[in-house]
Design a protein around this motif. Sequence first.
Motif, short mmCIF file in Angstrom:
data_model
loop_
_atom_site.label_atom_id
_atom_site.label_comp_id
_atom_site.label_asym_id
_atom_site.label_seq_id
_atom_site.Cartn_x
_atom_site.Cartn_y
_atom_site.Cartn_z
N SER A 233 18.62 -45.86 -1.21
CA SER A 233 18.54 -44.54 -1.83
C SER A 233 17.87 -43.57 -0.86
N PRO A 234 18.27 -42.31 -0.87
CA PRO A 234 17.73 -41.34 0.09
C PRO A 234 16.27 -41.02 -0.20
N GLN A 235 15.55 -40.73 0.84
CA GLN A 235 14.15 -40.34 0.72
C GLN A 235 14.07 -38.84 0.41
N ILE A 236 13.26 -38.49 -0.56
CA ILE A 236 13.05 -37.09 -0.88
C ILE A 236 12.02 -36.54 0.10
N GLN A 237 12.37 -35.48 0.77
CA GLN A 237 11.53 -34.90 1.81
C GLN A 237 10.42 -34.04 1.19
N TRP A 238 9.37 -33.79 1.97
CA TRP A 238 8.24 -32.99 1.52
C TRP A 238 8.65 -31.56 1.22
N SER A 239 9.61 -31.04 1.94
CA SER A 239 10.02 -29.66 1.71
C SER A 239 10.80 -29.51 0.41
N ALA A 240 11.42 -30.58 -0.06
CA ALA A 240 12.08 -30.53 -1.36
C ALA A 240 11.05 -30.38 -2.48
N PHE A 241 9.88 -30.98 -2.30
CA PHE A 241 8.81 -30.79 -3.27
C PHE A 241 8.30 -29.35 -3.25
N MET A 242 8.27 -28.75 -2.07
CA MET A 242 7.87 -27.34 -1.98
C MET A 242 8.88 -26.45 -2.69
N ALA A 243 10.17 -26.76 -2.53
CA ALA A 243 11.20 -25.98 -3.20
C ALA A 243 11.13 -26.17 -4.72
N ALA A 244 10.83 -27.38 -5.17
CA ALA A 244 10.70 -27.63 -6.60
C ALA A 244 9.48 -26.91 -7.17
N ALA A 245 8.39 -26.88 -6.43
CA ALA A 245 7.20 -26.14 -6.88
C ALA A 245 7.49 -24.65 -6.95
N ALA A 246 8.24 -24.14 -5.99
CA ALA A 246 8.63 -22.73 -6.01
C ALA A 246 9.50 -22.43 -7.23
N CYS A 247 10.39 -23.35 -7.58
CA CYS A 247 11.22 -23.19 -8.78
C CYS A 247 10.36 -23.11 -10.03
N ALA A 248 9.38 -24.00 -10.13
CA ALA A 248 8.51 -24.02 -11.31
C ALA A 248 7.72 -22.72 -11.42
N LEU A 249 7.17 -22.25 -10.30
CA LEU A 249 6.41 -21.00 -10.33
C LEU A 249 7.28 -19.81 -10.71
N GLN A 250 8.47 -19.76 -10.14
CA GLN A 250 9.37 -18.64 -10.44
C GLN A 250 9.85 -18.70 -11.88
N PHE A 251 10.09 -19.88 -12.39
CA PHE A 251 10.52 -20.02 -13.78
C PHE A 251 9.41 -19.55 -14.74
N CYS A 252 8.17 -19.91 -14.44
CA CYS A 252 7.04 -19.45 -15.25
C CYS A 252 6.92 -17.93 -15.20
N ALA A 253 7.13 -17.35 -14.03
CA ALA A 253 7.07 -15.89 -13.91
C ALA A 253 8.19 -15.24 -14.72
N GLY A 254 9.38 -15.82 -14.67
CA GLY A 254 10.49 -15.29 -15.45
C GLY A 254 10.24 -15.37 -16.94
N LEU A 255 9.66 -16.47 -17.39
CA LEU A 255 9.34 -16.61 -18.80
C LEU A 255 8.25 -15.64 -19.24
N LEU A 256 7.27 -15.42 -18.38
CA LEU A 256 6.22 -14.45 -18.72
C LEU A 256 6.77 -13.03 -18.86
N LEU A 257 7.73 -12.70 -18.01
CA LEU A 257 8.29 -11.35 -18.06
C LEU A 257 9.12 -11.10 -19.31
N THR A 258 9.59 -12.15 -19.95
CA THR A 258 10.33 -11.95 -21.20
C THR A 258 9.38 -11.55 -22.34
N GLN A 259 8.08 -11.76 -22.16
CA GLN A 259 7.10 -11.42 -23.18
C GLN A 259 6.72 -9.95 -23.19
N THR A 260 7.10 -9.21 -22.15
CA THR A 260 6.70 -7.80 -22.08
C THR A 260 7.69 -6.90 -22.77
#
Length: 162
Positions: free
Chosen positions: A135-162
């Motif tokens: 099975s392929p190894q998940i690289q460290w930069s993929a974790f950075m991209a996933a963390a960026a997704c989570a942060l951006q998703f949280c920001a998008g959800l917060l903006l729906t509250q305004t």
Amino acid sequence: MGMYEQISIALLVPATILYSLACVSHSWFQLPGVSYGLWVAKYCDYLSCHIIPAFFTEEPVWYHVLQALSLFGWSGMVASLTLLTSKKFDTSLPKLWRYHKHLVVSAVCIVSVFGISLSLVMFYGKLDESCTSASPQIQWSAFMAAAACALQFCAGLLLTQT
């Protein structure tokens, strides 16, 4: 500027930095045995090494779709951050969009997140199909991209509250 907008900006800035670092690194979309990154490919012969844009390589079509999805996700991140922080572009938006600016930025954030996460799932799914030995190894930069997704998703959800 309200509290939700400030928190969203505080989430989008590190998300943009993390995703930019992940895209610039040569390890996220690196195919095994080949020196390909997301944007450049490195070919070495006996005398020297040459770096060419990865779009001009003979990679499968899904790899080029992956490049387009990654560029789409990054541009959505930058666009949402720009729309939140700058008032300069408000006059170029249609009147209805200006009135519901936070919802528009939220939609851009969420669509961008789905593009980035789709590119992650697509790459590792295709890599798993082609890699028969292990099975392929998940690289460290993929974790950075996933963390960026989570942060951006949280920001998008917060903006729906305004």
